[in-house]
Scaffold this motif. Structure first.
Motif, short mmCIF file in Angstrom:
data_model
loop_
_atom_site.label_atom_id
_atom_site.label_comp_id
_atom_site.label_asym_id
_atom_site.label_seq_id
_atom_site.Cartn_x
_atom_site.Cartn_y
_atom_site.Cartn_z
N LEU A 82 0.80 -1.22 0.00
CA LEU A 82 0.00 0.00 0.00
C LEU A 82 0.84 1.27 0.00
O LEU A 82 0.47 2.27 -0.62
N GLY A 83 1.93 1.25 0.74
CA GLY A 83 2.75 2.46 0.86
C GLY A 83 2.30 3.36 1.99
O GLY A 83 2.84 4.46 2.17
N PHE A 84 1.33 2.92 2.78
CA PHE A 84 0.90 3.65 3.97
C PHE A 84 0.34 2.64 4.96
O PHE A 84 -0.13 1.57 4.58
N PRO A 85 0.40 2.95 6.25
CA PRO A 85 -0.11 2.00 7.26
C PRO A 85 -1.63 2.11 7.42
O PRO A 85 -2.22 3.16 7.18
N ILE A 86 -2.25 1.01 7.79
CA ILE A 86 -3.65 1.00 8.20
C ILE A 86 -3.69 1.19 9.72
O ILE A 86 -3.02 0.47 10.46
N HIS A 87 -4.47 2.16 10.18
CA HIS A 87 -4.56 2.43 11.62
C HIS A 87 -5.81 1.85 12.26
O HIS A 87 -5.81 1.50 13.44
N ARG A 88 -6.88 1.76 11.47
CA ARG A 88 -8.17 1.37 12.05
C ARG A 88 -8.97 0.57 11.03
O ARG A 88 -8.99 0.90 9.84
N VAL A 89 -9.61 -0.50 11.51
CA VAL A 89 -10.40 -1.39 10.67
C VAL A 89 -11.85 -1.37 11.15
O VAL A 89 -12.12 -1.49 12.35
N PHE A 90 -12.77 -1.24 10.21
CA PHE A 90 -14.20 -1.37 10.50
C PHE A 90 -14.73 -2.54 9.67
O PHE A 90 -14.35 -2.71 8.51
N VAL A 91 -15.62 -3.31 10.28
CA VAL A 91 -16.02 -4.56 9.65
C VAL A 91 -17.52 -4.80 9.80
O VAL A 91 -18.11 -4.51 10.85
N VAL A 126 -6.92 -10.61 8.00
CA VAL A 126 -6.22 -9.43 7.50
C VAL A 126 -5.47 -8.72 8.62
O VAL A 126 -4.31 -8.36 8.47
N VAL A 127 -6.14 -8.53 9.76
CA VAL A 127 -5.52 -7.84 10.88
C VAL A 127 -4.32 -8.64 11.41
O VAL A 127 -3.29 -8.07 11.77
N SER A 128 -4.44 -9.96 11.44
CA SER A 128 -3.31 -10.79 11.87
C SER A 128 -2.11 -10.57 10.96
O SER A 128 -0.97 -10.51 11.43
N ALA A 129 -2.38 -10.45 9.66
CA ALA A 129 -1.28 -10.21 8.72
C ALA A 129 -0.71 -8.80 8.89
O ALA A 129 0.50 -8.59 8.84
N LEU A 130 -1.58 -7.83 9.10
CA LEU A 130 -1.13 -6.44 9.27
C LEU A 130 -0.31 -6.27 10.54
O LEU A 130 0.62 -5.45 10.58
N CYS A 131 -0.66 -7.02 11.59
CA CYS A 131 -0.04 -6.83 12.91
C CYS A 131 1.04 -7.84 13.23
O CYS A 131 1.60 -7.80 14.34
N VAL A 168 -3.09 -1.69 15.14
CA VAL A 168 -4.36 -1.57 14.42
C VAL A 168 -5.51 -1.81 15.40
O VAL A 168 -5.44 -2.73 16.22
N LYS A 169 -6.55 -0.98 15.31
CA LYS A 169 -7.73 -1.15 16.14
C LYS A 169 -8.94 -1.51 15.26
O LYS A 169 -9.07 -0.99 14.15
N VAL A 170 -9.80 -2.39 15.78
CA VAL A 170 -10.90 -2.95 14.99
C VAL A 170 -12.23 -2.69 15.67
O VAL A 170 -12.33 -2.76 16.90
N SER A 171 -13.26 -2.40 14.86
CA SER A 171 -14.61 -2.19 15.39
C SER A 171 -15.63 -2.75 14.41
O SER A 171 -15.44 -2.69 13.19
N VAL A 172 -16.72 -3.29 14.95
CA VAL A 172 -17.83 -3.78 14.13
C VAL A 172 -18.75 -2.60 13.83
O VAL A 172 -19.10 -1.84 14.73
N GLU A 173 -19.13 -2.46 12.56
CA GLU A 173 -19.99 -1.35 12.13
C GLU A 173 -21.18 -1.90 11.32
O GLU A 173 -21.00 -2.49 10.26
N TYR A 174 -22.39 -1.70 11.87
CA TYR A 174 -23.59 -2.20 11.21
C TYR A 174 -23.79 -1.60 9.82
O TYR A 174 -24.35 -2.23 8.93
N GLY A 175 -23.35 -0.37 9.62
CA GLY A 175 -23.57 0.30 8.35
C GLY A 175 -22.84 -0.34 7.18
O GLY A 175 -23.16 -0.06 6.02
N LEU A 176 -21.87 -1.23 7.47
CA LEU A 176 -21.13 -1.93 6.42
C LEU A 176 -21.74 -3.28 6.08
O LEU A 176 -21.18 -4.03 5.28
#
Length: 274
Positions: free
Chosen positions: A59-68, A81-86, A108-116
């Motif tokens: 990517l060339g940049f880090p991922i800081h936060r994941v919504f799922v 994915v998060v296991s690979a990133l971290c 990386v921090k992860v959160s569940v989002e109903y809107g997705l």
């Protein structure tokens, strides 16, 4: 990520889940307790993990936060994915989270989002397998337990506090996806985000920000990269429009222009109706 200058950029990656069980095991639905919520097959877990490694290295940049999305296939995808990133030691031979010895859960921090979540209509979920009462029965605590230990951010307030209502229209679902991408980006303007969701949402992430195209295929674990300028001043921010960084054809997405491109000839452009 703290912005080190008044002008910066925010990156948002929108990704589809991995290979779902009911696409490979047709009889699974007939015996499943939750036929509307298939898990990933083993190949889907491998694909998700390898895509996570690709995101980490290319990517060339880090991922800081994941919504799922709360659907199981998305939770399992995000977990890989998060296991690979971290991963603390990036073993090039690793094929899944089972091969990761340790992770840095602070990166990386992860959160569940109903809107997705998936389109809640019969176009996406067959009427005969959808829950009769419209209650998809997601236990968020149980789903969060499937994510890598220490990565869940319990302080996050969801944009969608409840699931959308069954049966939403296709057009309203597409509007929801566009709205949730923008809302999550606006909520965390100084962070790069990964949204793990469904094929229709990835398609919207292309068609909403790359005008005059129709997305006709989104492969498992396909993703698109969005970037926008952020101007920070006096504790507030102003965001520009999203541009698409990735070539969708190289990341599992296929699309066509909504209007044919005229073909030049010696006599001028070819008319559309010829």
């Amino acid at each position: 990520m703290q912005m080190d200058s008044p002008k910066s950029h925010q990156n948002v990656v929108v990704m589809r889940h991995g290979d779902r069980a009911d696409s490979f095991e047709p009889m699974w639905v007939s015996t499943a307790a939750r036929p509307w919520d298939p898990h990933l097959v083993e190949g889907g877990l491998v694909r998700a993990f390898c895509t996570g490694r690709k995101l980490r290295t290319q990517l060339g940049f880090p991922i800081h936060r994941v919504f799922v999305s709360p659907f199981l296939r998305c939770i399992q995808t995000a977990s890989e994915v998060v296991s690979a990133l971290c991963a603390v030691d990036d073993d090039p031979n690793a094929l899944s989270s089972k091969d990761v010895v340790s992770i840095d859960s602070t990166s990386v921090k992860v959160s569940v989002e109903y809107g997705l979540c998936e389109m809640l209509n019969r176009q996406a979920i067959k009427l005969d397998i959808a829950p009769k009462d419209g209650d998809f029965g997601f236990n968020i605590t149980e789903l969060e337990a499937l994510l890598p230990s220490g990565t869940v951010d319990h302080s996050v307030t969801r944009v969608y506090e409840e699931m959308p209502q069954w049966e939403e229209t296709v057009s309203s679902t597409r509007s929801r996806y566009e709205q949730i991408i923008k809302a999550l980006a606006d909520k965390y303007p100084s962070e790069n985000l990964l949204l793990v969701t469904h094929g229709e949402a990835v398609g919207v992430a292309v068609s909403a920000f790359l005008k005059d195209v129709i997305v006709h295929e989104v492969a498992y674990c396909a993703y698109t990269e969005l970037r926008r300028p952020i101007l920070s001043e006096n504790g507030s921010f102003t965001a520009g429009e999203f541009d698409i960084l990735s070539n969708p054809g190289q990341t599992g997405i296929s699309y066509i222009p909504t209007t044919p491109t005229p073909t030049p000839t010696d006599n001028g452009p070819v008319a559309d109706d010829v």
